[in-house]
Write a protein that holds these residues in place. Sequence first.
Motif, PDB file in Angstrom:
ATOM      1  N   UNK A 373       0.840  -1.199   0.000  1.00  0.00           N
ATOM      2  CA  UNK A 373       0.000   0.000   0.000  1.00  0.00           C
ATOM      3  C   UNK A 373       0.871   1.244   0.000  1.00  0.00           C
ATOM      4  N   UNK A 374       0.481   2.211  -0.829  1.00  0.00           N
ATOM      5  CA  UNK A 374       1.013   3.566  -0.745  1.00  0.00           C
ATOM      6  C   UNK A 374      -0.087   4.427  -0.130  1.00  0.00           C
ATOM      7  N   UNK A 375       0.267   5.261   0.843  1.00  0.00           N
ATOM      8  CA  UNK A 375      -0.740   6.102   1.477  1.00  0.00           C
ATOM      9  C   UNK A 375      -0.185   7.492   1.718  1.00  0.00           C
ATOM     10  N   UNK A 376      -1.016   8.501   1.494  1.00  0.00           N
ATOM     11  CA  UNK A 376      -0.638   9.894   1.763  1.00  0.00           C
ATOM     12  C   UNK A 376      -1.664  10.467   2.725  1.00  0.00           C
ATOM     13  N   UNK A 377      -1.210  10.852   3.907  1.00  0.00           N
ATOM     14  CA  UNK A 377      -2.098  11.422   4.913  1.00  0.00           C
ATOM     15  C   UNK A 377      -2.242  12.927   4.696  1.00  0.00           C
ATOM     16  N   UNK A 378      -3.475  13.388   4.479  1.00  0.00           N
ATOM     17  CA  UNK A 378      -3.745  14.831   4.330  1.00  0.00           C
ATOM     18  C   UNK A 378      -2.758  15.471   3.357  1.00  0.00           C
ATOM     19  N   UNK A 379      -2.724  14.953   2.141  1.00  0.00           N
ATOM     20  CA  UNK A 379      -1.679  15.336   1.179  1.00  0.00           C
ATOM     21  C   UNK A 379      -1.703  16.808   0.792  1.00  0.00           C
ATOM     22  N   UNK A 380      -2.877  17.440   0.814  1.00  0.00           N
ATOM     23  CA  UNK A 380      -2.966  18.830   0.349  1.00  0.00           C
ATOM     24  C   UNK A 380      -2.814  18.943  -1.154  1.00  0.00           C
ATOM     25  N   UNK A 381      -3.044  17.839  -1.866  1.00  0.00           N
ATOM     26  CA  UNK A 381      -2.827  17.824  -3.316  1.00  0.00           C
ATOM     27  C   UNK A 381      -3.727  18.789  -4.069  1.00  0.00           C
ATOM     28  N   UNK A 386      -0.084  21.588  -4.793  1.00  0.00           N
ATOM     29  CA  UNK A 386      -0.609  21.299  -6.139  1.00  0.00           C
ATOM     30  C   UNK A 386       0.500  20.903  -7.107  1.00  0.00           C
ATOM     31  N   UNK A 387       1.673  21.533  -6.999  1.00  0.00           N
ATOM     32  CA  UNK A 387       2.719  21.339  -8.001  1.00  0.00           C
ATOM     33  C   UNK A 387       3.440  20.007  -7.882  1.00  0.00           C
ATOM     34  N   UNK A 388       3.535  19.453  -6.677  1.00  0.00           N
ATOM     35  CA  UNK A 388       4.403  18.290  -6.479  1.00  0.00           C
ATOM     36  C   UNK A 388       3.730  16.935  -6.697  1.00  0.00           C
ATOM     37  N   UNK A 389       2.389  16.904  -6.743  1.00  0.00           N
ATOM     38  CA  UNK A 389       1.704  15.616  -6.773  1.00  0.00           C
ATOM     39  C   UNK A 389       1.383  15.033  -8.152  1.00  0.00           C
ATOM     40  N   UNK A 390       1.125  15.823  -9.195  1.00  0.00           N
ATOM     41  CA  UNK A 390       0.711  15.230 -10.481  1.00  0.00           C
ATOM     42  C   UNK A 390       1.619  14.127 -11.001  1.00  0.00           C
ATOM     43  N   UNK A 391       2.937  14.331 -10.909  1.00  0.00           N
ATOM     44  CA  UNK A 391       3.864  13.304 -11.413  1.00  0.00           C
ATOM     45  C   UNK A 391       3.761  12.020 -10.586  1.00  0.00           C
ATOM     46  N   UNK A 392       3.528  12.165  -9.286  1.00  0.00           N
ATOM     47  CA  UNK A 392       3.362  10.990  -8.430  1.00  0.00           C
ATOM     48  C   UNK A 392       2.064  10.258  -8.750  1.00  0.00           C
ATOM     49  N   UNK A 393       0.977  11.019  -8.958  1.00  0.00           N
ATOM     50  CA  UNK A 393      -0.302  10.401  -9.332  1.00  0.00           C
ATOM     51  C   UNK A 393      -0.140   9.590 -10.611  1.00  0.00           C
ATOM     52  N   UNK A 394       0.518  10.173 -11.584  1.00  0.00           N
ATOM     53  CA  UNK A 394       0.722   9.515 -12.877  1.00  0.00           C
ATOM     54  C   UNK A 394       1.475   8.199 -12.691  1.00  0.00           C
ATOM     55  N   UNK A 395       2.518   8.230 -11.874  1.00  0.00           N
ATOM     56  CA  UNK A 395       3.320   7.025 -11.640  1.00  0.00           C
ATOM     57  C   UNK A 395       2.494   5.942 -10.947  1.00  0.00           C
ATOM     58  N   UNK A 396       1.742   6.315  -9.929  1.00  0.00           N
ATOM     59  CA  UNK A 396       0.956   5.337  -9.173  1.00  0.00           C
ATOM     60  C   UNK A 396      -0.091   4.666 -10.049  1.00  0.00           C
ATOM     61  N   UNK A 397      -0.742   5.458 -10.894  1.00  0.00           N
ATOM     62  CA  UNK A 397      -1.782   4.916 -11.777  1.00  0.00           C
ATOM     63  C   UNK A 397      -1.168   4.001 -12.833  1.00  0.00           C
ATOM     64  N   UNK A 398      -0.093   4.461 -13.475  1.00  0.00           N
ATOM     65  CA  UNK A 398       0.520   3.685 -14.543  1.00  0.00           C
ATOM     66  C   UNK A 398       1.095   2.363 -14.041  1.00  0.00           C
ATOM     67  N   UNK A 399       1.651   2.376 -12.841  1.00  0.00           N
ATOM     68  CA  UNK A 399       2.262   1.165 -12.291  1.00  0.00           C
ATOM     69  C   UNK A 399       1.268   0.325 -11.484  1.00  0.00           C
ATOM     70  N   UNK A 400       0.029   0.801 -11.393  1.00  0.00           N
ATOM     71  CA  UNK A 400      -1.035   0.094 -10.669  1.00  0.00           C
ATOM     72  C   UNK A 400      -0.618  -0.237  -9.235  1.00  0.00           C
ATOM     73  N   UNK A 401      -0.131   0.794  -8.552  1.00  0.00           N
ATOM     74  CA  UNK A 401       0.285   0.654  -7.159  1.00  0.00           C
ATOM     75  C   UNK A 401      -0.940   0.868  -6.259  1.00  0.00           C
TER      76      UNK A 401
END
Length: 465
Positions: A373-381, A386-401
Amino acid sequence: MQQERVPPLPARLGLACYKCYKEENVRLSRCSGSLIDWKNHKPMCKALSSIEKEPMAMATLFFSLPSEPTTDLNVLKNMTEAYGSNILNFCHRSLNRKATTAEFNLVGWEPRCMVCTRTNQLIRMEAAKNGTSSAKIQQLIPCPQCNVSFCCSPAHWEAARLLHDRPCEDAPGPDSSGLSQCEMNRQVRTDVNFENTIAESHTPTGTFMWAPDRVLARWSSLEGKTWDGEFGDEMRKSVGVPTTLSMGPWVRGASDNLTMPMTILYGLEKMNEGDDGWTKKHTLTVHILGASTKELTGAMGFEEILHRLPEIKTLKLVLCGPEMPGGRIPQTITMETCPDCTRRGRKRIHEHACDTYHAFVQNKGTKYEKPDLCIAFNSGASQESIQTWPATFKLLVERKVPSLFTAYNREEAEAEAAILRSAGAKLLSPLGPNKNPWGSGKVIPEPNSVYGFYAVNGWLAGGFK
């Protein structure tokens, strides 16, 4: 990184001393330019006072004030946000810098009328503009029951009762169901008093933390269970609370830290609905994204994962975030475990990495192993980060994490869910956006607002795999 302490709610609302936080048996005085803490307070004090001497500032602030009270929450939200933004903009220009956390609190937590958003400063400014004698100025009137919400006149309190006395549907926290704003305010005051009288004797930081030291015989589903049902009786015996006293403040205080391991367990259960294989693995791996001081100071609470999963031999937590201490080269730390876990040869290993998660994965290269499991507590995304999360979202979705994100309130949860969906995530309905049954029970009134509450991990923004 040591975080600047946010004063307790009564101090933020002017009901307790802003320096020592005492509320009882003290004589409170408004700032007169001679505060003990004057050196730190002086710049912001002058900036706030100067607003009353600027015609343009006054005109801007008066422009958004309604002539009649309103209970439209969207209108009230827009008015309070506009007021706070305008005040801070004027102060930033006067200070020639951005406000510190403590200075921001003076604006964000300033008491205001529930149905017209007037503050005491605006009331004074209006009175001066109309030539009203200072002796006749009516200051904000607190609710006599909770003393936390305010109105500028008896007539406005008549209008405000529609909001103040009805159930808060969006309020987080397991103890909030069916409670009105007034009742929740009183619960908040109870929790503040608990922390002031009990928590300060437990830790140097004044933050109460508790976790059970037992190891359960087997994994048991969290579905339909509650904080009080799972921890109340055990906690009462552990800390010696008489049966005549409610465990509510104690359990809510402990939940502020235990929400992290319990949300992890709840997320894993829902991710693996119908398959309990994850509860019997030799090593369970969880990556915590956007980790910071909260996860470090509350590290002891993560052992509850081992205590609820007796067949797991090793729990590996990767704490990854730009605010983590240390460098980008991950540091591995073997944490102490309770005597029972130590005797059984069970381990809890923490890996710390100061980086964004997508950069962490990139640096790992072929050595990266998908966690349980990957988990982000109160990420503030959807707001602060706003700027730091899009690339992480893309990676998590593409790799099906398998991933789960939490938020402080409904607004943040729904906004973050929309961002996750736009990144291609197919959200699992039990994991948001909805209230988190294992969010912290210690709720806090929303700053820059006249209505609403938030809590640590109060909402699940979205989970996917």
